[in-house]
Design a protein around this motif. Structure first.
Motif, PDB file in Angstrom:
ATOM      1  N   ASP A 224     -10.578   3.007   0.701  1.00 50.87           N
ATOM      2  CA  ASP A 224     -11.442   1.834   0.969  1.00 50.87           C
ATOM      3  C   ASP A 224     -11.127   1.289   2.325  1.00 50.87           C
ATOM      4  O   ASP A 224     -10.588   1.906   3.186  1.00 50.87           O
ATOM      5  CB  ASP A 224     -11.193   0.675   0.033  1.00 50.87           C
ATOM      6  CG  ASP A 224      -9.903   0.268   0.004  1.00 50.87           C
ATOM      7  OD1 ASP A 224      -9.076   0.486   1.043  1.00 50.87           O
ATOM      8  OD2 ASP A 224      -9.379  -0.473  -0.975  1.00 50.87           O
ATOM      9  N   ARG A 225     -11.984   0.542   3.027  1.00 55.48           N
ATOM     10  CA  ARG A 225     -12.055   0.029   4.311  1.00 55.48           C
ATOM     11  C   ARG A 225     -10.683  -0.647   4.701  1.00 55.48           C
ATOM     12  O   ARG A 225     -10.021  -0.321   5.948  1.00 55.48           O
ATOM     13  CB  ARG A 225     -13.018  -0.886   4.750  1.00 55.48           C
ATOM     14  CG  ARG A 225     -13.312  -1.033   6.201  1.00 55.48           C
ATOM     15  CD  ARG A 225     -14.574  -1.819   6.435  1.00 55.48           C
ATOM     16  NE  ARG A 225     -15.764  -1.235   5.830  1.00 55.48           N
ATOM     17  CZ  ARG A 225     -16.467  -0.621   6.341  1.00 55.48           C
ATOM     18  NH1 ARG A 225     -15.917  -0.264   7.536  1.00 55.48           N
ATOM     19  NH2 ARG A 225     -17.475   0.034   5.654  1.00 55.48           N
ATOM     20  N   GLU A 226      -9.898  -1.320   3.809  1.00 47.49           N
ATOM     21  CA  GLU A 226      -8.726  -1.789   4.032  1.00 47.49           C
ATOM     22  C   GLU A 226      -7.711  -0.787   3.936  1.00 47.49           C
ATOM     23  O   GLU A 226      -6.670  -0.832   5.059  1.00 47.49           O
ATOM     24  CB  GLU A 226      -8.310  -2.629   2.809  1.00 47.49           C
ATOM     25  CG  GLU A 226      -9.189  -4.176   2.654  1.00 47.49           C
ATOM     26  CD  GLU A 226      -8.679  -5.017   1.439  1.00 47.49           C
ATOM     27  OE1 GLU A 226      -7.565  -4.663   0.651  1.00 47.49           O
ATOM     28  OE2 GLU A 226      -9.163  -6.121   1.254  1.00 47.49           O
TER      29      GLU A 226
ATOM     30  N   LEU B  77     -13.964  -0.294  13.114  1.00 49.14           N
ATOM     31  CA  LEU B  77     -14.047  -0.048  11.597  1.00 49.14           C
ATOM     32  C   LEU B  77     -14.699  -1.145  10.865  1.00 49.14           C
ATOM     33  O   LEU B  77     -15.404  -0.925   9.980  1.00 49.14           O
ATOM     34  CB  LEU B  77     -12.394   0.226  11.023  1.00 49.14           C
ATOM     35  CG  LEU B  77     -11.763   1.509  11.155  1.00 49.14           C
ATOM     36  CD1 LEU B  77     -10.352   1.286  10.464  1.00 49.14           C
ATOM     37  CD2 LEU B  77     -12.966   2.597  10.404  1.00 49.14           C
ATOM     38  N   PRO B  78     -14.283  -2.427  11.007  1.00 50.89           N
ATOM     39  CA  PRO B  78     -15.080  -3.705  10.415  1.00 50.89           C
ATOM     40  C   PRO B  78     -16.628  -3.433  10.448  1.00 50.89           C
ATOM     41  O   PRO B  78     -17.045  -3.965   9.354  1.00 50.89           O
ATOM     42  CB  PRO B  78     -14.455  -4.670  11.038  1.00 50.89           C
ATOM     43  CG  PRO B  78     -13.379  -4.483  11.482  1.00 50.89           C
ATOM     44  CD  PRO B  78     -13.495  -2.988  12.081  1.00 50.89           C
ATOM     45  N   THR B  79     -17.126  -2.992  11.516  1.00 55.26           N
ATOM     46  CA  THR B  79     -18.554  -3.190  11.614  1.00 55.26           C
ATOM     47  C   THR B  79     -19.349  -1.736  11.711  1.00 55.26           C
ATOM     48  O   THR B  79     -20.768  -1.721  11.550  1.00 55.26           O
ATOM     49  CB  THR B  79     -18.897  -3.846  12.957  1.00 55.26           C
ATOM     50  OG1 THR B  79     -18.255  -3.106  14.276  1.00 55.26           O
ATOM     51  CG2 THR B  79     -18.171  -5.174  13.099  1.00 55.26           C
ATOM     52  N   TYR B  80     -18.490  -0.756  11.641  1.00 51.87           N
ATOM     53  CA  TYR B  80     -19.171   0.627  11.707  1.00 51.87           C
ATOM     54  C   TYR B  80     -18.979   1.471  10.475  1.00 51.87           C
ATOM     55  O   TYR B  80     -17.940   1.426   9.848  1.00 51.87           O
ATOM     56  CB  TYR B  80     -18.766   1.577  12.839  1.00 51.87           C
ATOM     57  CG  TYR B  80     -19.432   1.237  14.180  1.00 51.87           C
ATOM     58  CD1 TYR B  80     -20.104   2.015  14.776  1.00 51.87           C
ATOM     59  CD2 TYR B  80     -18.706   0.290  14.702  1.00 51.87           C
ATOM     60  CE1 TYR B  80     -20.523   1.735  16.102  1.00 51.87           C
ATOM     61  CE2 TYR B  80     -19.199  -0.185  16.101  1.00 51.87           C
ATOM     62  CZ  TYR B  80     -20.121   0.531  16.674  1.00 51.87           C
ATOM     63  OH  TYR B  80     -20.431   0.190  17.930  1.00 51.87           O
TER      64      TYR B  80
ATOM     65  N   GLN C 162       0.669  -1.208   0.025  1.00 56.06           N
ATOM     66  CA  GLN C 162      -0.008  -0.113   0.047  1.00 56.06           C
ATOM     67  C   GLN C 162       0.875   1.186  -0.032  1.00 56.06           C
ATOM     68  O   GLN C 162       0.447   2.361   0.171  1.00 56.06           O
ATOM     69  CB  GLN C 162      -0.806  -0.010   1.168  1.00 56.06           C
ATOM     70  CG  GLN C 162      -2.007  -1.343   1.145  1.00 56.06           C
ATOM     71  CD  GLN C 162      -3.196  -0.680   1.838  1.00 56.06           C
ATOM     72  OE1 GLN C 162      -3.764   0.469   1.642  1.00 56.06           O
ATOM     73  NE2 GLN C 162      -3.934  -1.622   2.456  1.00 56.06           N
ATOM     74  N   ASP C 163       2.232   1.121   0.019  1.00 53.83           N
ATOM     75  CA  ASP C 163       3.104   2.186  -0.295  1.00 53.83           C
ATOM     76  C   ASP C 163       2.693   3.260   0.848  1.00 53.83           C
ATOM     77  O   ASP C 163       2.466   4.670   0.841  1.00 53.83           O
ATOM     78  CB  ASP C 163       2.847   3.050  -1.533  1.00 53.83           C
ATOM     79  CG  ASP C 163       3.959   3.910  -1.812  1.00 53.83           C
ATOM     80  OD1 ASP C 163       5.128   3.946  -1.103  1.00 53.83           O
ATOM     81  OD2 ASP C 163       3.749   4.726  -2.668  1.00 53.83           O
ATOM     82  N   LEU C 164       2.878   2.842   2.195  1.00 56.58           N
ATOM     83  CA  LEU C 164       2.742   3.803   3.496  1.00 56.58           C
ATOM     84  C   LEU C 164       3.853   4.199   3.879  1.00 56.58           C
ATOM     85  O   LEU C 164       3.738   4.835   5.067  1.00 56.58           O
ATOM     86  CB  LEU C 164       2.270   2.554   4.345  1.00 56.58           C
ATOM     87  CG  LEU C 164       0.996   1.878   4.074  1.00 56.58           C
ATOM     88  CD1 LEU C 164       0.288   1.075   5.320  1.00 56.58           C
ATOM     89  CD2 LEU C 164      -0.300   2.882   4.066  1.00 56.58           C
ATOM     90  N   GLY C 165       4.961   4.217   3.102  1.00 59.19           N
ATOM     91  CA  GLY C 165       6.129   5.150   3.683  1.00 59.19           C
ATOM     92  C   GLY C 165       6.079   6.540   3.976  1.00 59.19           C
ATOM     93  O   GLY C 165       6.440   6.934   5.047  1.00 59.19           O
TER      94      GLY C 165
END
Length: 320
Positions: A248-250, A292-295, A213-216
Motif C-alpha cells: 500500500d502507499r504507506e 508518492l502521495p499525489t501520483y 512495519q518490520d523493516l529490519g
C-alpha cells in the motif's frame, strides 16, 4: 500538562508567546515527519483556547479547535464513513474543506474568546485551498489562531510562510529515541531498536513505523545494494520481496523514507565526487517521496527506482 518528549524548547517558546499581550496569529510548525508536530499542535491548541473554570473536551472534539480533514476519496468511501467503517481518504485537503472552515470563522467561538485552527499537514493543501487559506491569514478574525504543521515548508506558498511565525522541531538524540522505543514498542528486540534509531534520523514516528512495519530485513537489503551494487538485479528482487508484491502507499512511503535515511548516512564517507553522488541520489529520493502521495505510481516501478538509486552509489568513485 506533560510536554512531548524532546520538545521542551518548543513549549517554552510557545508558552512565552501565549503569555504575552500580543501573540502572533499564525504559527508554522516545521521539522521532520514523525517528530510529533501534529500532537504538539493539538496540545498547544488546547492550552490556547482553555478558559478558567470551563471544562475542556479533547482537541478532536473541541468546538473551538477546527481541524480540516482529508475527506473520503469518493462516494463509495463516503458511504463507508457514514456506516462507521474504515474508508480511504483523498490525498489532498480540497478547497471545499477550507471554505467550510472559513465560514465557521465568521461565527464567535463557542466556549471562550479564542479559536484555534490546525492544518495537519499544510503540505497537503490543494493549490486553491492554499490560496483560500491565505486570505484568512491575511485578515484573521479576532481571537483566531492558526497552527500549520509542515514536513516540507518549501511546498507552501511563500506568501503563507511569510505570515507565520516559525516554530522548529529538531530531531531527537539517541537517548530520547531509545527511551521512546522502549516505552512505545517494548516488544522490539535490541537489534531492531538500534536499526530503527539509525534509520529514523531522529524522528520517533519514523522509528516506530520501522518497528511496526518490520523493516529490519529491508534495511539490510538496502545496505547491501549500496555496498555491493546490483549488476544482475538479484538484490532488487530481494528488495521487491521485502516491500511486498502489492504494497500500500504507506508501505511504499516507508520504504522511500528508509532509503533516504540510508543514503543520508553515506554522506562524508567518501571523496568529494562520491559525496556529490550521495547528494544527488538523496535529492532524487526526496522528490520521489514528495510525489508518492499525489501520483499513482506502479509499485514495481517504485521498487526498481529505489533499487537503482541505491545501487548507483556502489559504483567506483571515479564513475560516481
Amino acid at each position: 500538562m506533560t510536554d512531548l518528549a524532546g520538545h521542551e524548547g518548543a513549549w517554552r517558546e510557545f508558552r512565552a508567546a501565549l503569555a504575552s499581550p500580543r501573540m502572533h496569529h499564525a504559527w508554522m510548525l516545521t521539522g521532520l515527519k514523525g517528530l510529533g508536530k501534529g500532537q504538539f499542535a493539538r496540545a498547544a491548541a488546547a492550552e490556547l483556547v482553555a478558559e478558567p473554570g470551563i471544562p475542556q473536551p479533547p482537541a478532536e472534539a473541541h468546538p473551538d479547535i477546527l481541524i480540516p480533514e482529508h475527506p473520503p476519496e469518493n462516494k463509495d468511501e463516503a458511504k463507508k464513513r457514514e456506516d462507521g467503517g474504515e474508508y480511504r481518504r483523498k490525498r489532498a485537503i480540497p478547497i471545499e474543506e477550507i471554505r467550510t472552515l472559513i465560514q465557521r470563522l465568521h461565527t464567535r467561538p463557542t466556549l471562550g474568546s479564542r479559536r484555534a485552527v490546525i492544518i495537519d499537514p499544510a503540505d497537503d493543501l490543494e493549490r486553491n485551498a492554499a490560496n483560500a487559506l491565505l486570505k484568512a491569514l491575511e485578515e484573521p478574525p479576532a481571537g483566531t489562531y492558526f497552527l500549520l504543521v509542515t514536513h516540507r515548508p518549501g511546498r507552501l506558498l511563500p506568501t503563507i510562510r511569510s505570515r507565520c511565525r516559525v516554530l522548529r522541531f529538531n530531531p531527537l538524540d539517541h537517548a530520547a529515541m531509545e527511551r521512546i522505543l522502549r516505552e512505545s514498542a517494548p516488544q522490539a528486540e535490541a537489534a531492531a531498536r538500534a536499526a530503527a534509531i539509525a534509520a529514523a534520523e531522529g524522528s520517533p514516528g519514523a522509528a516506530l513505523d520501522f518497528v511496526d512495519q518490520d523493516l529490519g530485513r529491508l534495511h539490510q537489503v538496502m545496505l547491501r545494494l549500496i555496498a555491493e551494487g546490483d549488476e544482475h538485479f538479484a538484490l532488487r528482487g530481494e528488495l521487491a520481496e521485502e516491500i511486498g508484491t502489492r504494497p500500500d502507499r504507506e508501505r511504499q512511503q516507508a520504504a522511500v523514507d528508509l532509503a533516504r535515511a540510508v543514503v543520508a548516512a553515506e554522506l562524508g564517507r567518501g571523496d568529494a565526487r562520491r559525496n556529490q553522488a550521495v547528494i544527488q541520489v538523496h535529492g532524487d529520493l526526496v522528490r520521489l517521496s514528495g510525489q508518492l502521495p499525489t501520483y499513482n505510481f506502479d509499485p514495481a516501478l517504485v521498487v526498481m527506482e529505489i533499487g537503482a538509486l541505491l545501487a548507483s552509489l556502489a559504483m567506483p568513485r571515479e564513475a560516481a
